[in-house]
Design a protein around this motif. Structure first.
Motif, short mmCIF file in Angstrom:
data_model
loop_
_atom_site.label_atom_id
_atom_site.label_comp_id
_atom_site.label_asym_id
_atom_site.label_seq_id
_atom_site.Cartn_x
_atom_site.Cartn_y
_atom_site.Cartn_z
N ILE B 143 -29.98 11.80 7.54
CA ILE B 143 -29.42 11.70 8.89
C ILE B 143 -28.86 13.06 9.31
O ILE B 143 -28.65 13.95 8.48
N SER B 144 -28.59 13.20 10.59
CA SER B 144 -27.96 14.42 11.07
C SER B 144 -26.45 14.25 11.05
O SER B 144 -25.94 13.16 10.86
N ASP B 145 -25.74 15.35 11.23
CA ASP B 145 -24.27 15.25 11.31
C ASP B 145 -23.86 14.60 12.63
O ASP B 145 -23.04 13.69 12.67
N GLY B 146 -24.49 15.03 13.71
CA GLY B 146 -24.11 14.49 15.02
C GLY B 146 -24.25 12.98 15.11
O GLY B 146 -23.47 12.32 15.78
N ILE B 172 -26.93 13.90 4.35
CA ILE B 172 -26.45 14.35 5.67
C ILE B 172 -26.81 15.82 5.85
O ILE B 172 -26.36 16.68 5.08
N ASP B 173 -27.65 16.07 6.83
CA ASP B 173 -28.03 17.45 7.16
C ASP B 173 -26.90 18.02 8.02
O ASP B 173 -26.90 17.90 9.24
N TYR B 174 -25.94 18.64 7.35
CA TYR B 174 -24.68 19.01 8.00
C TYR B 174 -24.78 20.46 8.48
O TYR B 174 -24.30 21.38 7.84
N ASN B 175 -25.47 20.62 9.63
CA ASN B 175 -25.66 21.98 10.15
C ASN B 175 -24.60 22.37 11.18
O ASN B 175 -24.64 23.45 11.76
N LYS B 176 -23.67 21.45 11.42
CA LYS B 176 -22.44 21.72 12.20
C LYS B 176 -22.66 21.88 13.70
O LYS B 176 -21.74 22.22 14.42
N GLN B 178 -24.34 19.82 17.04
CA GLN B 178 -25.03 18.64 17.56
C GLN B 178 -25.61 18.92 18.94
O GLN B 178 -25.69 20.09 19.34
N SER B 179 -25.98 17.90 19.64
CA SER B 179 -26.82 18.09 20.81
C SER B 179 -26.19 18.96 21.90
O SER B 179 -26.87 19.75 22.55
N PHE B 180 -24.91 18.83 22.10
CA PHE B 180 -24.29 19.52 23.23
C PHE B 180 -23.03 20.25 22.82
O PHE B 180 -22.10 20.40 23.61
N GLY B 181 -22.95 20.69 21.58
CA GLY B 181 -21.78 21.44 21.15
C GLY B 181 -21.65 21.46 19.65
O GLY B 181 -22.47 20.89 18.92
N LYS B 182 -20.61 22.18 19.20
CA LYS B 182 -20.34 22.19 17.76
C LYS B 182 -19.72 20.86 17.35
O LYS B 182 -18.90 20.30 18.08
N VAL B 183 -20.10 20.41 16.17
CA VAL B 183 -19.59 19.13 15.67
C VAL B 183 -18.05 19.11 15.73
O VAL B 183 -17.45 18.13 16.19
N GLU B 184 -17.45 20.21 15.31
CA GLU B 184 -15.98 20.22 15.25
C GLU B 184 -15.35 20.10 16.63
O GLU B 184 -14.21 19.65 16.77
N ASN B 185 -16.08 20.48 17.67
CA ASN B 185 -15.53 20.39 19.03
C ASN B 185 -15.89 19.09 19.75
O ASN B 185 -15.29 18.77 20.76
N VAL B 186 -16.90 18.40 19.24
CA VAL B 186 -17.32 17.16 19.91
C VAL B 186 -16.62 15.97 19.25
O VAL B 186 -15.76 15.33 19.86
N ILE B 187 -17.00 15.68 18.03
CA ILE B 187 -16.31 14.66 17.22
C ILE B 187 -16.19 15.25 15.82
O ILE B 187 -17.17 15.30 15.07
N GLN B 188 -15.02 15.72 15.51
CA GLN B 188 -14.79 16.35 14.20
C GLN B 188 -15.08 15.35 13.07
O GLN B 188 -14.56 14.24 13.08
N LEU B 189 -15.92 15.73 12.15
CA LEU B 189 -16.24 14.84 11.02
C LEU B 189 -15.32 15.07 9.83
O LEU B 189 -15.21 14.21 8.96
N MET B 245 -32.45 32.29 15.62
CA MET B 245 -32.27 30.84 15.87
C MET B 245 -31.07 30.29 15.11
O MET B 245 -30.59 29.20 15.43
N GLU B 246 -30.62 31.00 14.10
CA GLU B 246 -29.59 30.44 13.22
C GLU B 246 -28.28 30.22 13.97
O GLU B 246 -27.81 31.10 14.70
N ASN B 247 -27.74 29.03 13.77
CA ASN B 247 -26.43 28.65 14.35
C ASN B 247 -26.39 28.72 15.87
O ASN B 247 -25.34 28.97 16.45
N LYS B 248 -27.52 28.54 16.49
CA LYS B 248 -27.56 28.60 17.97
C LYS B 248 -27.95 27.23 18.53
O LYS B 248 -29.04 26.72 18.27
N LEU B 249 -27.05 26.69 19.34
CA LEU B 249 -27.31 25.41 20.00
C LEU B 249 -28.59 25.45 20.84
O LEU B 249 -29.34 24.48 20.93
#
Lengths: 308, 272
Positions: B143-146, B172-176, B178-189, B245-249
């Motif tokens: 699964i993805s992180d998002g 969990i493919d935890y690439n930090k 998600q679709s419209f932002g960083k995981v930590e800023n959308v829903i922190q896991l 491409m790395e770490n780019k939404l």
């Protein structure tokens, strides 16, 4: 109907070791006999309907014939995407069983009024929609569903409904059952648990009308439906569901299709009885809610004057 | 196509995914690249599968939940021989079975996915079926992180330990991102590991690009005698292997132009 369902499911499970029953933390005093007889094919997955339907899909992928049991909106609307995508798109052998169809749990309020789910589910490809009208139909539908490989929705009422059919019936997909056959040119098409009410209304008021029970909303047996449209000038559909998209809509759509293809060339008038797209936030019995929602037959619907 | 190790397969998965996305002007290359190493290790070293008999009853089940990253899975399956790899040239073209979200009509794809938060519950059902039927095969779900935002996943995460589904491995493919932002800023896991441990899972954390760590963690999962479902938190980089491409939404959406495609290709080819 609930009792007829579980009794028949137990009978089927005795000879079919693929049958698996999942419940969403409901089924007290109903499903225990199944759980006791088939503990390896029973599970209470908890109050988590999305997960329950996903699990059902996984079990079905491994060959099980999975029944998912809960109340009204919970195994249907709450997880409709899992039904659409996991079950129906993959065409898996999962049977969604909702007790409390329509206003069966009237006093519990709109959360427990299952009055939209048929309309929503019937748009999904691959699923058969079953709406048995009495315990005899519930038994026959259970047998049919256990032997049919593919997604089904089974809408049943509660416990204790009287049986209308005098003889046991067996059902094939789309079957329409004659209940009262009269010489008049009007017929009532009853969907699901409106059967007993319709039967009593016609019998007690000496109304000259035929009555057909529709244990299926989808599919409907085309040839049989065409013959009914040829036989009657007027049809009254009755259902415990919103008028939008429900059983009456199906009948109108079919009639229109037959007109387009010229399989029916005469005019058949259809009066639809159902819920007028409203919520009813009032307490009361099932009968009270039905009346409040105008789900009732009236003698004037059947008079000559109404023919035109 | 023969590969002598998982690293070669990972490189080929990246190249093929990039090519598919470029030719079809499609999206989601970032998420395909982030899981390429996981796929390579799974398909080279771990999964008991037979490309000439995709539905063999004894096979391990691998379910990709992040269906939007389908190019990675299609590439892995094509390269492993589930279907002619040239079939991938039809990806996202009119009439192709290679949809832009995974399709179960493709040999080797266990489940169609696209709507997030579905495959883990289905995997749970598979694992339950294996338990009830006393089968040895494992169920892996990536699964993805998002998509851990989805409540349905947490329903499955609650359910699985209750029934001691130790034959279920969640990755969990935890690439930090998600679709419209960083995981930590959308829903922190975070703290993700603590959460899963608290839910009674047997939890492992790895560098999701280290093949050695991945091999070891899956071996540990399979050798474990702990009667709990396993969760592998794989720390990854979205767009891994292509510097720009790395770490780019942006690369959740964008398709490379010709220059970008050529540069990305040469960077992937230069990976050792």
């Amino acid at each position: 109907m609930r009792t007829a369902f579980i009794h028949q499911l137990i009978e089927e499970a005795k000879t079919n070791d693929k049958i698996f029953l999942l419940v969403g933390d409901l089924g007290f005093s109903v499903v225990e006999p199944f759980a006791e007889q088939f503990p390896e094919r029973f599970l209470n997955v908890g109050i988590a309907e999305q997960n329950m339907v996903g699990i059902a899909a996984g079990l079905a992928m491994e060959g099980y014939c999975v029944y998912v049991y809960s109340i009204g909106n919970f195994p249907t609307l709450r997880c409709i995407e899992q039904i659409r995508y996991d079950v129906c798109y993959h065409n898996l052998n999962v049977k969604i069983v909702a007790v409390g169809g329509g206003y069966a749990y009237a006093a519990l309020g709109p959360s427990h009024h299952a009055t939209e789910e048929v309309g929503m589910l019937r748009t999904i490809p691959n699923i058969v929609i079953c709406t048995p009208g009495d315990p005899a139909e519930a038994k026959a539908i259970t047998t049919f569903s256990a032997r049919y490989s593919g997604p089904c929705y089974i809408r049943i009422g509660k416990a204790g409904e009287p049986t209308v059919h005098t003889k046991q019936t067996f059902l094939e997909p789309g079957d329409i059952l004659p209940v009262i056959e009269s010489t008049a040119d009007i017929a009532v098409f009853s969907s699901g648990a409106m059967l007993k009410y319709s039967f009593d209304f016609i019998s007690e008021n000496n109304v000259n009308s035929s009555l057909y029970s529709f244990p299926f909303v989808k599919p409907l047996r085309k040839a049989q439906l065409i013959s009914l449209f040829k036989k009657y000038k007027r049809v009254i559909t009755i259902e415990e569901h919103q008028l939008n998209g429900g059983f009456g809509s199906v009948i109108l759509e079919e009639l229109n299709n037959f007109s387009e293809t010229e399989e029916i060339i005469k005019t058949v008038k259809v009066r639809r009885i159902g819920i007028p797209n409203k919520f009813f936030s009032i307490a009361g019995s099932q009968e009270y809610l039905r009346k409040a929602a105008s789900i009732e037959l009236k003698k004037e619907f059947f008079t000559q004057e109404n023919r035109n | 196509m023969q590969f002598s190790n998982s690293a070669e397969l990972a490189k080929a998965i990246r190249l093929k995914s990039l090519e598919m996305v470029y030719n079809a002007k499609a999206s989601h290359i970032g998420g395909a690249l982030s899981m390429a190493d996981i796929l390579a290790v799974m398909y080279f070293d771990i999964l008991n599968i037979n490309p000439s008999d995709p539905l063999q009853p004894t096979r391990d089940r691998f379910l990709l939940s992040k269906g939007h990253a389908c190019t990675g899975l299609y590439a892995a399956l094509g390269l492993k021989g589930f279907f002619p790899v040239d079939d991938l040239n039809t990806y996202a073209q009119d009439g192709s079975i290679f949809l832009s979200h995974t399709s179960h009509y493709i040999p080797g794809v266990e489940i169609s996915a696209g709507s997030l938060g579905h495959a883990l519950s289905v995997s749970t059902g598979l694992a339950l079926a294996a338990k009830r039927k006393k089968k040895e095969w494992k169920t892996y779900c990536l699964i993805s992180d998002g998509e851990l935002n989805e409540g349905s996943n947490w329903e499955a995460i609650l359910f699985s330990p209750q029934h001691q589904l130790d034959n279920l491995i969640l990755i969990i493919d935890y690439n930090k991102i998600q679709s419209f932002g960083k995981v930590e800023n959308v829903i922190q896991l975070e703290p993700l590991k603590d959460k899963l441990v608290a839910f009674n899972w047997d939890v492992f954390e790895v560098d999701g690009h280290s093949h050695e760590e991945l091999r070891n963690v899956f071996a540990n999962c399979n050798n474990s005698t702990i009667k709990k479902p396993k969760a592998v938190i794989a720390h990854t980089t979205k767009g891994k292997g292509v510097s720009f491409m790395e770490n780019k939404l942006l690369w959740h959406y964008k398709s490379p132009d010709k220059d970008q495609f050529e540069q990305a290709k040469s960077e992937i080819l230069s990976i050792c």
